[in-house]
Every structure is written in structure tokens, then in C-alpha cells.
Design a protein around this motif. Sequence first.
Motif, PDB file in Angstrom:
ATOM      1  N   UNK A  39       6.133   9.369   7.353  1.00  0.00           N
ATOM      2  CA  UNK A  39       5.012  10.145   8.003  1.00  0.00           C
ATOM      3  C   UNK A  39       4.075  10.157   6.856  1.00  0.00           C
ATOM      4  N   UNK A  40       4.230  10.169   5.877  1.00  0.00           N
ATOM      5  CA  UNK A  40       2.914   9.891   4.834  1.00  0.00           C
ATOM      6  C   UNK A  40       2.075   8.672   5.525  1.00  0.00           C
ATOM      7  N   UNK A  93      13.945  10.090   2.182  1.00  0.00           N
ATOM      8  CA  UNK A  93      12.740   9.436   1.284  1.00  0.00           C
ATOM      9  C   UNK A  93      12.102   8.597   2.513  1.00  0.00           C
ATOM     10  N   UNK A  94      12.831   7.954   3.388  1.00  0.00           N
ATOM     11  CA  UNK A  94      12.184   7.053   4.356  1.00  0.00           C
ATOM     12  C   UNK A  94      11.434   7.707   5.328  1.00  0.00           C
ATOM     13  N   UNK A 126       0.866  -1.091  -0.011  1.00  0.00           N
ATOM     14  CA  UNK A 126       0.077   0.071  -0.001  1.00  0.00           C
ATOM     15  C   UNK A 126       0.787   1.246   0.035  1.00  0.00           C
ATOM     16  N   UNK A 127       0.330   2.367  -0.562  1.00  0.00           N
ATOM     17  CA  UNK A 127       0.767   3.475  -0.417  1.00  0.00           C
ATOM     18  C   UNK A 127       1.793   3.820  -1.640  1.00  0.00           C
ATOM     19  N   UNK A 128       2.287   5.091  -1.949  1.00  0.00           N
ATOM     20  CA  UNK A 128       3.074   5.512  -3.017  1.00  0.00           C
ATOM     21  C   UNK A 128       4.366   4.778  -2.858  1.00  0.00           C
ATOM     22  N   UNK A 176      -2.844   6.195   7.784  1.00  0.00           N
ATOM     23  CA  UNK A 176      -3.424   5.546   8.848  1.00  0.00           C
ATOM     24  C   UNK A 176      -4.655   6.256   9.417  1.00  0.00           C
ATOM     25  N   UNK A 177      -4.703   7.451   9.629  1.00  0.00           N
ATOM     26  CA  UNK A 177      -5.906   8.286  10.092  1.00  0.00           C
ATOM     27  C   UNK A 177      -6.926   8.223   8.980  1.00  0.00           C
TER      28      UNK A 177
END
Length: 214
Positions: free
Chosen positions: A151-152, A145-146, A30-32, A157-158
Amino acid sequence: MTQATLFAAEYGAPVALIAGCDEVGRGPWAGPVVAAAVVLDPAHPIAGLADSKLLSARRREELDAHIRAYSLAWSIAESSVEEIDQRNILQATLLAMQRAVAALPCKIDLLLVDGNQTPQVAMPCRAIVGGDAVQPAISAASIIAKVYRDRLMTELAQRYPGYGFERHSGYGTAAHRAALLTLGPCAVHRRSFAPIRRLLAQSIRPPTLKDVVS
């Protein structure tokens, strides 16, 4: 002899500014995928740069602040989940790298990239397997980047509670797998990835993706 002088001799042209580029997030479900590019300042060396995977979260946060403050230039870019699904993860990764390099506010003479593939860029580019462990500029790129991606994923998650993105950043942990079996995939899951594709095919949940709008 400086690194810039060595590269200048190799490429037969002046090398004043060297950028390092690395990505984070190729493996998660999941995620970019996120890429960063960094031009370090030789006048302000940053101690402790290393592969981001070998550093604690606290140390990464500390180094992230130093890299942003003391580098000559840095940039961060993404490729979205939709681009990952449309292009495949390798091409989306190279696209994120290309965007990060293009976003640098200065013209660089040489790009050093972690891995064995290079993005399409205008300047000479060298791929270095394990570069995030041996090239400080690539290490710096891997760190910012990490930190950015973690953080993203905490923000996601919220927006999409229950999956635990703040803990596993979208990687295929047992907890993530269990959440998927209960909730089904959400809008930021990579549907082209085999575990998500299989889950959708099994129709454990209704066929529409769960999408929590913040």
C-alpha cells in the motif's frame, strides 16, 4: 502440550506471550524496509496463515484484516531509505524489527524471528530460517508487513509517477529498470544499491535526483 509450554521448558521460565516478527522489502531498489510483530490469540485462531509470498494479493488483504482484528497485539515499523543507505540493508532491517517489537502494546516473553539474524531486544529471541512458513505468528507478521508495504509503494507511485511502484513495489523488474533509464532515480531509490549506484555514476541523467514534490 502447547507451544508456550514447550518454549517454557526450553528456556526455564514462564512463556505466556509469544510474538512473531518478520520483514518485507530487503531486496527492492526503492522504498523503505518494513517489519511487523504479531502476538496471536490462542482463543481466536486464524485459518490460512502462511508465508506472505505464497499467498495471492486478495488473500493477503483478507488475512491482514483478520490478523488486525483477532490478534492480541500487532505493530508495524519502518527503516527509511536514508537509514538503509547509511547503515546497510541488514542493519536497517534489524532496526525496523527492533522498532516493531518496541511498538507492541504488551510485554512479550519470547520473540520468534524469521531468518538467521535477531534484532536487539530485551526478551529471549529465536531466529528460525523459513519461520514464516512454519510459525503462525511469523506468518501473520509477514502478511501484515507485506500488505502495509504494498500500500505504501502504491502511495509512492502517486508521488513519483512513471516508475511503476504500484506494480512491482520497487523490485528490480525489467519495467523498473526501463523507467530508471528514462527518468533516472528519484528520492526513494536506494542509492547504496549497486544498480542505482551504477546508474548515478554513469550520469545518464543530470546528477541531481529527480524529486517530485506532492
